[in-house]
Design a protein around this motif. Structure first.
Motif, PDB file in Angstrom:
ATOM      1  N   UNK A  45     -41.083  -5.235  -9.252  1.00 33.29           N
ATOM      2  CA  UNK A  45     -42.672  -5.454  -9.682  1.00 33.29           C
ATOM      3  C   UNK A  45     -43.106  -6.390  -8.976  1.00 33.29           C
ATOM      4  N   UNK A  46     -44.064  -6.276  -7.804  1.00 34.16           N
ATOM      5  CA  UNK A  46     -44.356  -7.327  -6.794  1.00 34.16           C
ATOM      6  C   UNK A  46     -45.328  -8.155  -7.281  1.00 34.16           C
ATOM      7  N   UNK A  47     -45.356  -9.152  -6.532  1.00 33.60           N
ATOM      8  CA  UNK A  47     -46.290 -10.436  -6.872  1.00 33.60           C
ATOM      9  C   UNK A  47     -47.792  -9.887  -7.215  1.00 33.60           C
ATOM     10  N   UNK A  48     -48.292  -8.990  -6.175  1.00 31.58           N
ATOM     11  CA  UNK A  48     -49.454  -8.626  -6.349  1.00 31.58           C
ATOM     12  C   UNK A  48     -49.908  -7.822  -7.538  1.00 31.58           C
ATOM     13  N   UNK A  49     -48.849  -7.018  -8.002  1.00 28.55           N
ATOM     14  CA  UNK A  49     -49.341  -6.181  -9.291  1.00 28.55           C
ATOM     15  C   UNK A  49     -48.816  -7.192 -10.550  1.00 28.55           C
ATOM     16  N   UNK A  50     -48.296  -8.154 -10.332  1.00 30.85           N
ATOM     17  CA  UNK A  50     -47.961  -9.135 -11.292  1.00 30.85           C
ATOM     18  C   UNK A  50     -49.163  -9.878 -11.529  1.00 30.85           C
ATOM     19  N   UNK A  51     -49.753 -10.171 -10.336  1.00 29.83           N
ATOM     20  CA  UNK A  51     -51.113 -11.188 -10.645  1.00 29.83           C
ATOM     21  C   UNK A  51     -52.047 -10.397 -11.233  1.00 29.83           C
ATOM     22  N   UNK A  84     -48.913  -2.463 -14.499  1.00 27.79           N
ATOM     23  CA  UNK A  84     -47.923  -2.696 -15.429  1.00 27.79           C
ATOM     24  C   UNK A  84     -47.532  -1.542 -16.082  1.00 27.79           C
ATOM     25  N   UNK A  85     -48.509  -0.650 -16.700  1.00 26.97           N
ATOM     26  CA  UNK A  85     -48.164   0.790 -17.119  1.00 26.97           C
ATOM     27  C   UNK A  85     -47.224   1.570 -16.112  1.00 26.97           C
ATOM     28  N   UNK A  86     -47.560   1.602 -14.917  1.00 30.26           N
ATOM     29  CA  UNK A  86     -46.886   2.453 -13.909  1.00 30.26           C
ATOM     30  C   UNK A  86     -45.271   1.827 -13.810  1.00 30.26           C
ATOM     31  N   UNK A  87     -45.441   0.662 -13.901  1.00 26.97           N
ATOM     32  CA  UNK A  87     -43.978  -0.329 -13.883  1.00 26.97           C
ATOM     33  C   UNK A  87     -43.128   0.122 -14.889  1.00 26.97           C
ATOM     34  N   UNK A  88     -43.556   0.324 -16.055  1.00 25.25           N
ATOM     35  CA  UNK A  88     -42.760   0.540 -17.371  1.00 25.25           C
ATOM     36  C   UNK A  88     -42.464   1.943 -17.277  1.00 25.25           C
ATOM     37  N   UNK A  89     -43.100   2.885 -16.878  1.00 24.32           N
ATOM     38  CA  UNK A  89     -43.016   4.316 -16.701  1.00 24.32           C
ATOM     39  C   UNK A  89     -41.729   4.390 -15.871  1.00 24.32           C
ATOM     40  N   UNK A  90     -41.883   3.486 -14.676  1.00 29.98           N
ATOM     41  CA  UNK A  90     -40.659   3.765 -13.573  1.00 29.98           C
ATOM     42  C   UNK A  90     -39.517   3.138 -14.341  1.00 29.98           C
ATOM     43  N   UNK A  91     -39.505   2.041 -15.395  1.00 30.00           N
ATOM     44  CA  UNK A  91     -38.323   1.601 -15.884  1.00 30.00           C
ATOM     45  C   UNK A  91     -37.811   2.714 -16.944  1.00 30.00           C
ATOM     46  N   UNK A  92     -38.801   3.453 -17.625  1.00 30.90           N
ATOM     47  CA  UNK A  92     -38.063   4.429 -18.556  1.00 30.90           C
ATOM     48  C   UNK A  92     -37.825   5.476 -17.636  1.00 30.90           C
TER      49      UNK A  92
END
Ligand code: ZN
Length: 199
Positions: free
Chosen positions: A24-30, A54-62
């Protein structure tokens, strides 16, 4: 050593934008605005709203992405207290079987590996095989869908989950832990969704 070889072959990639280097990169976290909301008696801290990167990252986590789990863990770590006992919300067995990874436990493990936090995988889904052979006292500590597999003695526990919506899961988990002797006032999650919408 093995992990490092894997990292070389499959470098972490942002679960939201695909950039190489972090799950989860710095640009997305920002783009995330940290949130704290209440659900029942719990204060729930999140990296941001369940939306956008963040939603895309959570879906990738799932979806079973370990690199994303690790990165989200590193991002939520500062939202947990020094010395905290972290208890992940358990993933259902069927989900674990399909994905091969418990993303929430992996996220909590990443927090603990940064130091001064302790992982306690103390909860299981009630009504599963895991319940067999437990003492009556522990079975009685089940609340709703969850069962606590160990005794606590007044320790403060912080719950960890990927997404919080209505908070019903966190509240059930907190009740199971409190019935087993823990004190639960806080949870830390990757994302918080509005109460009226399902993730
Ligand atoms: Zn990104």
């Amino acid at each position: 050593v093995w992990l490092r070889v894997v990292d070389l072959l499959f470098p972490a990639q942002c679960g939201a934008c695909g950039a190489i280097g972090s799950g989860f990169c710095d640009a997305c976290a920002a783009e995330c605005v940290a949130l704290t909301e209440t659900r029942g008696a719990l204060l729930v801290h999140g990296l941001g709203a369940y939306d956008g990167p963040l939603r895309r990252a959570v879906l990738a986590l799932k979806d079973g992405r370990r690199d994303v789990a690790r990165a989200l863990g590193e991002r939520i770590a500062p939202r947990t207290a020094a010395g905290a006992l972290l208890v992940p919300v358990p993933t259902t067995r069927s989900r674990l079987r399909v994905r091969g990874m418990d993303g929430v436990a992996e996220m909590a493990r990443a927090v603990c590996e940064l130091g001064d936090r302790t992982l306690r995988e103390a909860l299981v889904h009630a009504g599963t095989d895991a319940q067999r052979g437990r003492s009556r006292a522990l079975r009685l500590s089940a609340r709703g869908r969850f069962l606590c597999s160990r005794r606590f003695h007044g320790e403060r526990v912080t719950l960890v989950d990927d997404v919080c919506t209505t908070g019903a899961t966190l509240v059930d988990c907190a009740a199971a832990l409190e019935a087993a002797g823990a004190v639960v006032r806080e949870a830390v999650v990757a994302a918080i969704a509005p109460k009226q919408r399902d993730p």
